[in-house]
Write a protein that holds these residues in place. Structure first.
Motif, PDB file in Angstrom:
ATOM      1  N   GLU A 135       0.941  -1.274  -0.178  1.00 19.84           N
ATOM      2  CA  GLU A 135       0.637   0.218   0.203  1.00 19.84           C
ATOM      3  C   GLU A 135       0.774   1.440  -0.160  1.00 19.84           C
ATOM      4  O   GLU A 135       0.651   2.284  -0.642  1.00 19.84           O
ATOM      5  N   VAL A 161      -3.581   1.459  -2.558  1.00 12.47           N
ATOM      6  CA  VAL A 161      -5.146   1.050  -2.449  1.00 12.47           C
ATOM      7  C   VAL A 161      -4.567   0.175  -3.238  1.00 12.47           C
ATOM      8  O   VAL A 161      -5.483  -1.338  -2.956  1.00 12.47           O
ATOM      9  N   THR A 200      -4.531   8.279  -3.095  1.00 13.67           N
ATOM     10  CA  THR A 200      -4.871   7.008  -2.698  1.00 13.67           C
ATOM     11  C   THR A 200      -6.421   7.654  -1.776  1.00 13.67           C
ATOM     12  O   THR A 200      -7.512   7.254  -2.041  1.00 13.67           O
ATOM     13  N   ARG A 226     -10.666   6.785  -2.134  1.00 13.93           N
ATOM     14  CA  ARG A 226     -10.665   6.861  -1.403  1.00 13.93           C
ATOM     15  C   ARG A 226     -12.523   7.241  -1.613  1.00 13.93           C
ATOM     16  O   ARG A 226     -13.608   6.976  -0.568  1.00 13.93           O
TER      17      ARG A 226
END
Length: 338
Positions: free
Chosen positions: A231, A236, A330, A334
């Protein structure tokens, strides 16, 4: 003033594409879990045959004639040599012809499925119809769990422990160093908790509690650290890909429900190089065989843990601008997912 409403509904081709993607994903999951189980069988199972050359030669020929390719036979001189191979986890059992009274020695703690197969073999070794050699369980499973169901069911929590730790720490803890520390501490507490349940409540494990807990802790940390490193480097996507490998390959190929040798050719060996399979085999060694055969599995788990730390270190060495850009990407992923 009139208010204009924008149609936010997704186009039907997009809906269709997502449905096809979900169907493909579900199919992959089904194949990953069902294929090894339905194709499991007895092939190349390490087995010792003990006794004088003439007697052992006849039994080996009989095994090859009736179950060609089922067993990888090692011929030894006597009972003591056969028992040593079993306790060192070099073989799953033995056909002992050295005493004049043939017997089949099994180790149900190594694999209940293999032990059952060896008992079936014993039925076919009798000289007269209805006559079969005695069967002796050298390393039995605990009386509270004679089928080994607890340890077999523990494969999934071992995998999920590392995946959940990496996922939650990534989303809830800022700073890769703090995530690593959190993963290591959780591995210790998780190992203590899981082994306490398996050993003291369910009665599925024997041996030293602290040693068994250390095995589970190493397993959780090997998975969690690897996923944290992926990660940190790839966002992700790295976390998802790593989790998929651990779940869809590592869990069904662990061999905990049968034995690695009973899985389709080559796949059982691959499973032993992934954390779930190595952890299951190592836990059997420490719980029932006084550590016999533990070294290769210990090295595999340690290797994954070191790999995870190296990935984390590689991510920390990237220029700060690239790290910030990756973190921003990232976070954007999300938000989109949310």
């Amino acid at each position: 003033m009139a208010v204009q409403h924008t149609d936010q509904r997704s186009a039907w081709p997009r809906v269709g594409g997502i449905v096809l993607l979900l169907t493909a994903l579900l199919s992959v999951i089904m194949i990953a879990f069902a294929w090894p189980a339905t194709r499991a069988g007895v092939h190349d199972i390490p087995l010792a045959v003990a006794g004088p050359p003439q007697a052992t030669g006849a039994v080996v020929e009989q095994l090859n004639a009736k179950r060609a390719g089922a067993f990888d036979v090692t011929v030894v001189a006597d009972t003591a040599a056969a028992e040593k191979l079993i306790k060192d986890r070099e073989v799953y059992g033995a056909i002992d012809l050295s005493s004049g009274h043939p017997q089949v020695i099994i180790a149900s703690a190594a694999s209940p499925a293999v032990a059952q197969a060896l008992q079936q073999i014993a039925q076919g070794l009798g000289q007269q119809p209805g006559e079969a050699p005695a069967v002796r369980d050298l390393v039995p499973l605990p009386a509270d769990d004679p089928r080994g169901a607890g340890l077999a069911a523990g494969a999934l929590p071992l995998v999920l422990g590392g995946i959940i730790a990496a996922g939650l720490l990534t989303n809830l803890v800022a700073g890769i160093g703090r995530r690593v520390v959190g993963a290591l501490v959780f591995a210790i507490t998780g190992g203590l908790a899981l082994v306490a349940i398996l050993q003291y409540w369910l009665g599925s494990l024997e041996g030293d509690y602290w040693t068994n807990s250390s095995v589970v802790a190493l397993s959780i940390s090997a998975t969690a650290l690897t996923l944290l490193g992926l990660e940190a480097l790839f966002g992700v996507a790295g976390l998802g890909a790593g989790g998929a490998v651990m779940m869809l390959l590592g869990n069904p190929l662990s061999g905990l429900t049968s034995a690695p040798e009973m899985l389709p050719s080559g796949w059982g060996l691959l499973g032993q190089y992934l954390p779930p399979g190595a952890a299951g085999s190592l836990l059997r060694s420490t719980a029932f065989f006084d550590g016999g055969g533990a070294t290769p599995h210990l090295l595999v788990l340690a290797g994954w843990a070191v790999l995870g730390l190296l990935l984390v270190g590689a991510a920390s060495l990237r220029p700060r601008g690239r790290r910030d850009a990756g973190a921003t990407a990232t976070e954007g992923e999300r938000l989109v997912a949310a």
